[in-house]
Structures are given as C-alpha cells and as structure tokens.
Design a protein around this motif. Structure first.
Motif, PDB file in Angstrom:
ATOM      1  N   ASP A 195     -41.211  29.118 -83.481  1.00 21.05           N
ATOM      2  CA  ASP A 195     -40.224  29.228 -82.407  1.00 21.05           C
ATOM      3  C   ASP A 195     -39.406  30.516 -82.544  1.00 21.05           C
ATOM      4  N   ASP A 196     -39.066  31.110 -81.403  1.00 19.47           N
ATOM      5  CA  ASP A 196     -38.230  32.323 -81.403  1.00 19.47           C
ATOM      6  C   ASP A 196     -36.922  32.085 -82.173  1.00 19.47           C
ATOM      7  N   SER A 197     -36.354  30.893 -82.010  1.00 18.83           N
ATOM      8  CA  SER A 197     -35.081  30.548 -82.651  1.00 18.83           C
ATOM      9  C   SER A 197     -35.160  30.657 -84.172  1.00 18.83           C
ATOM     10  N   ILE A 198     -36.299  30.297 -84.738  1.00 21.59           N
ATOM     11  CA  ILE A 198     -36.506  30.361 -86.190  1.00 21.59           C
ATOM     12  C   ILE A 198     -36.805  31.807 -86.602  1.00 21.59           C
ATOM     13  N   LEU A 199     -37.578  32.502 -85.771  1.00 19.81           N
ATOM     14  CA  LEU A 199     -37.923  33.902 -86.083  1.00 19.81           C
ATOM     15  C   LEU A 199     -36.672  34.789 -86.091  1.00 19.81           C
ATOM     16  N   TYR A 200     -35.696  34.491 -85.221  1.00 19.00           N
ATOM     17  CA  TYR A 200     -34.447  35.274 -85.219  1.00 19.00           C
ATOM     18  C   TYR A 200     -33.744  35.160 -86.575  1.00 19.00           C
ATOM     19  N   GLY A 201     -33.850  34.009 -87.187  1.00 16.63           N
ATOM     20  CA  GLY A 201     -33.256  33.810 -88.516  1.00 16.63           C
ATOM     21  C   GLY A 201     -33.940  34.681 -89.564  1.00 16.63           C
ATOM     22  N   MET A 202     -35.238  34.887 -89.410  1.00 16.68           N
ATOM     23  CA  MET A 202     -35.982  35.732 -90.351  1.00 16.68           C
ATOM     24  C   MET A 202     -35.597  37.205 -90.170  1.00 16.68           C
ATOM     25  N   VAL A 203     -35.393  37.607 -88.900  1.00 13.87           N
ATOM     26  CA  VAL A 203     -34.967  38.990 -88.630  1.00 13.87           C
ATOM     27  C   VAL A 203     -33.580  39.227 -89.239  1.00 13.87           C
ATOM     28  N   GLU A 204     -32.741  38.195 -89.171  1.00 18.60           N
ATOM     29  CA  GLU A 204     -31.407  38.317 -89.756  1.00 18.60           C
ATOM     30  C   GLU A 204     -31.520  38.550 -91.269  1.00 18.60           C
ATOM     31  N   GLU A 205     -32.498  37.887 -91.870  1.00 23.69           N
ATOM     32  CA  GLU A 205     -32.702  38.041 -93.313  1.00 23.69           C
ATOM     33  C   GLU A 205     -33.314  39.399 -93.638  1.00 23.69           C
ATOM     34  N   ASP A 206     -34.225  39.883 -92.799  1.00 25.08           N
ATOM     35  CA  ASP A 206     -34.891  41.156 -93.050  1.00 25.08           C
ATOM     36  C   ASP A 206     -35.154  41.877 -91.729  1.00 25.08           C
ATOM     37  N   PRO A 207     -34.251  42.811 -91.366  1.00 22.22           N
ATOM     38  CA  PRO A 207     -34.349  43.476 -90.060  1.00 22.22           C
ATOM     39  C   PRO A 207     -35.510  44.462 -89.943  1.00 22.22           C
ATOM     40  N   SER A 208     -36.353  44.560 -90.970  1.00 23.31           N
ATOM     41  CA  SER A 208     -37.524  45.420 -90.795  1.00 23.31           C
ATOM     42  C   SER A 208     -38.632  44.674 -90.036  1.00 23.31           C
ATOM     43  N   PHE A 209     -38.331  43.430 -89.639  1.00 27.39           N
ATOM     44  CA  PHE A 209     -39.272  42.662 -88.817  1.00 27.39           C
ATOM     45  C   PHE A 209     -38.698  42.471 -87.420  1.00 27.39           C
ATOM     46  N   GLN A 210     -39.587  42.241 -86.431  1.00 28.91           N
ATOM     47  CA  GLN A 210     -39.102  42.016 -85.066  1.00 28.91           C
ATOM     48  C   GLN A 210     -39.980  41.020 -84.299  1.00 28.91           C
ATOM     49  N   LEU A 211     -39.379  40.417 -83.271  1.00 30.98           N
ATOM     50  CA  LEU A 211     -40.136  39.522 -82.394  1.00 30.98           C
ATOM     51  C   LEU A 211     -40.868  40.375 -81.368  1.00 30.98           C
ATOM     52  N   VAL A 212     -42.105  39.976 -81.040  1.00 30.56           N
ATOM     53  CA  VAL A 212     -42.841  40.694 -79.985  1.00 30.56           C
ATOM     54  C   VAL A 212     -43.510  39.712 -79.020  1.00 30.56           C
ATOM     55  N   GLY A 213     -43.730  40.210 -77.808  1.00 28.85           N
ATOM     56  CA  GLY A 213     -44.552  39.469 -76.838  1.00 28.85           C
ATOM     57  C   GLY A 213     -43.861  38.334 -76.110  1.00 28.85           C
ATOM     58  N   GLY A 214     -42.566  38.191 -76.261  1.00 27.34           N
ATOM     59  CA  GLY A 214     -41.845  37.118 -75.548  1.00 27.34           C
ATOM     60  C   GLY A 214     -42.254  35.737 -76.046  1.00 27.34           C
ATOM     61  N   THR A 215     -41.939  34.711 -75.257  1.00 24.26           N
ATOM     62  CA  THR A 215     -42.330  33.350 -75.660  1.00 24.26           C
ATOM     63  C   THR A 215     -43.516  32.895 -74.821  1.00 24.26           C
ATOM     64  N   PHE A 216     -44.386  32.106 -75.437  1.00 22.64           N
ATOM     65  CA  PHE A 216     -45.570  31.647 -74.699  1.00 22.64           C
ATOM     66  C   PHE A 216     -45.749  30.128 -74.703  1.00 22.64           C
ATOM     67  N   THR A 217     -44.726  29.385 -75.151  1.00 23.28           N
ATOM     68  CA  THR A 217     -44.728  27.917 -75.009  1.00 23.28           C
ATOM     69  C   THR A 217     -43.281  27.472 -74.775  1.00 23.28           C
ATOM     70  N   GLU A 218     -43.139  26.206 -74.411  1.00 23.64           N
ATOM     71  CA  GLU A 218     -41.787  25.627 -74.347  1.00 23.64           C
ATOM     72  C   GLU A 218     -41.654  24.651 -75.491  1.00 23.64           C
ATOM     73  N   GLU A 219     -40.550  24.747 -76.230  1.00 26.34           N
ATOM     74  CA  GLU A 219     -40.323  23.900 -77.409  1.00 26.34           C
ATOM     75  C   GLU A 219     -38.959  23.220 -77.300  1.00 26.34           C
ATOM     76  N   PRO A 220     -38.883  22.140 -76.525  1.00 27.22           N
ATOM     77  CA  PRO A 220     -37.608  21.423 -76.429  1.00 27.22           C
ATOM     78  C   PRO A 220     -37.372  20.564 -77.681  1.00 27.22           C
ATOM     79  N   TYR A 221     -36.273  20.814 -78.378  1.00 28.03           N
ATOM     80  CA  TYR A 221     -35.994  20.064 -79.614  1.00 28.03           C
ATOM     81  C   TYR A 221     -35.344  18.716 -79.294  1.00 28.03           C
TER      82      TYR A 221
END
Ligand code: GLU
Length: 268
Positions: free
Chosen positions: A204-230
């Motif tokens: 999920d993008d929400s989890i990947l943002y946490g990884m970017v916060e930990e290491d900004p040398s990574f980034q999200l790409v390609g937008g989202t391609f599913t819906e993940e309602p928690y």
C-alpha cells in the motif's frame, strides 16, 4: 419376537435422543465461551489488539521505548476508550500479514487493527468493521530506477512483497511476467530492497510512505493500481463487537478525534 422388536426400537430412540442432546450441548458451549469476544473483553477488563510492529506510520515498535506507535495504535486506543471508558485496558500483540487471521481465530487477539484490507475472500474467514482508512497499492524503487510503473515490470525484473498480503496476490495478476519474492514482514522486505534483492517493493502507498520517511533515497512510482480499504477484523460471529467498534468509529469521526489522529501520522 414382539418384545425384542420393542426393545430394539427403544434403544434406537434413546441413542438418537442422546446424540441430539449432545449436539445441543456442544452448540451452547461454543456460543457461550469461545464465540462471544465482547463479553470476554468486559469480563477480563482488557481488549487485545493485534497490530503491526514493523510498519512505520501504522504500527512500529520503537526500540528506544519498547512502545508500539502509529495510526493503528492511536486509533485502537481511542476506540477502546470510546467503547469502554477507562474500565477496559488496551493491550497489544504483534501480528504480521500472514499471522493475523490465525491469531484472531485462535483467540490470541480480540481485534486486528493492522493495515488490513477488507476483501470478499477474507470476509469468508473474519468479520470486518466499516472502512477506517483508504489506501491503494503502489511501487517503491530506488530514486533513479528505470522502473517507473507497472508497465516496466517485465520478464527479468524482481518485485518484493510480504506473505499474506493482498499486494503479493495483486502483483502477480497485474505484472504476470515479473518474479515475486515474498518476505515475512515489511521490515525484512525493505531490508531486502535496500540490499538490492529486487527492483521494486510493492504494498500500500500508505506503508511505502513510511519507508520513504525512513530512507528518502527511495520513492513511490506509478501511482496506485488497486483500492485497499482498511477495516478492523474480528473473529467471525461477533456482530455485537463489530457494531460497538463501528459506533465508536463514527463518534471519533464526528468529534474530530479521528482527524486529529490521522493528521498526526498521515501527511500524504
Ligand atoms: N492492505 C494490504 C493487506 O491487507 C497490504 C498491507 C498488509 O500487508 O497489511 O494485505
């Protein structure tokens, strides 16, 4: 002759009656003891939440304090207080994407608040509350990577995912040619990405943002391609607990407390 027939009949009737009664007893026992989680929570004066320990922003164990922190933690704490006041103490047990359904069903946790998507498949095994957060699956890559979206996940590329997640299933469908490696949890998967074991990590993008916060040398790409309602998951057959959680969730939304918690953790 008549007598023997009569006795056989009597014995058969007794056996059938005994089996019937045994069946009833069993049913009662399981509804009364193992099924009613809400009654058990009130009796024990504690509610055990299954949360992630490895997912920054949602549920992460802080090695300095030993406390678990994140949106799922703060939300579950607020829900417990809304439902029971100070009478019931919230407790936390670690779950992973792979273990969470099992831990609910064997009674080790009362409710799972752990970045868990509501799906029809999972609804066969557990009950869910209303949606409490909307995420969508995406890709995380090292900055400068040639992979910029799903279209680049061709033969010869490797994507890292976590066992038991919807992401691991979806990626095989969306990028059937890529190799998928599955890890036990998100900490392990991200360590593997940093070590160059794959070209991208997917969840999920929400989890990947946490990884970017930990290491900004990574980034999200390609937008989202599913819906993940928690949703919050509870053991099947506990509608009263689901209703209580939904009512508390609505109150937190109405009072602004939900937004306060969300804004504290979710910036994107
Ligand atoms: N929301 C997705 C899922 O429930 C991915 C996050 C997770 O693994 O918890 O599978």
């Amino acid at each position: 002759m008549f007598k023997t027939k009569h006795i056989v009949k009597l014995v058969l009737v007794t056996i059938v009656a005994a089996l019937f009664l045994a069946g009833c007893g069993k049913d009662k026992a399981s509804t009364g003891s193992s099924k009613d989680v809400l009654a058990k929570i009130k009796e024990d004066k504690k509610i055990v939440f299954g949360v992630k320990y490895d997912t920054r922003l949602f549920g992460l164990k802080n090695p300095k304090t030993g406390e678990v922190e994140g949106f799922d933690i703060d939300l579950s704490k607020a829900l417990a207080e809304e439902m029971f006041g100070k009478d019931v103490k919230p407790e936390y047990v670690e779950v992973t994407s792979k273990t969470r359904v099992g831990l609910l069903n064997n009674g080790k946790v009362d409710a799972v608040v752990a970045t868990m998507t509501i799906t029809d498949e999972r609804k066969k095994e557990v009950d869910f509350t209303d949606v409490y957060f909307d995420a969508g699956q995406s890709l995380l890559v090292k900055k400068g990577s040639k992979i910029q979206g799903l279209q680049d996940l061709k033969k010869g590329t490797t994507v890292l995912a976590v066992k038991g997640s919807t992401s691991a299933i979806n990626i095989r469908e969306k990028a059937p040619e890529t190799t998928v490696l599955e890890y036990e949890n998100y900490a392990e998967a991200f360590t593997a990405l940093k070590a160059g074991k794959g070209d991208a990590l997917t969840t999920d993008d929400s989890i990947l943002y946490g990884m970017v916060e930990e290491d900004p040398s990574f980034q999200l790409v390609g937008g989202t391609f599913t819906e993940e309602p928690y949703g919050i998951a509870v053991k099947k057959g506990n509608q009263e607990l689901v209703d209580a959680l939904n009512k508390a969730l609505k109150s937190l939304k109405d009072s602004g407390k939900y937004d306060e918690i969300k804004n504290k953790w979710i910036k994107n």
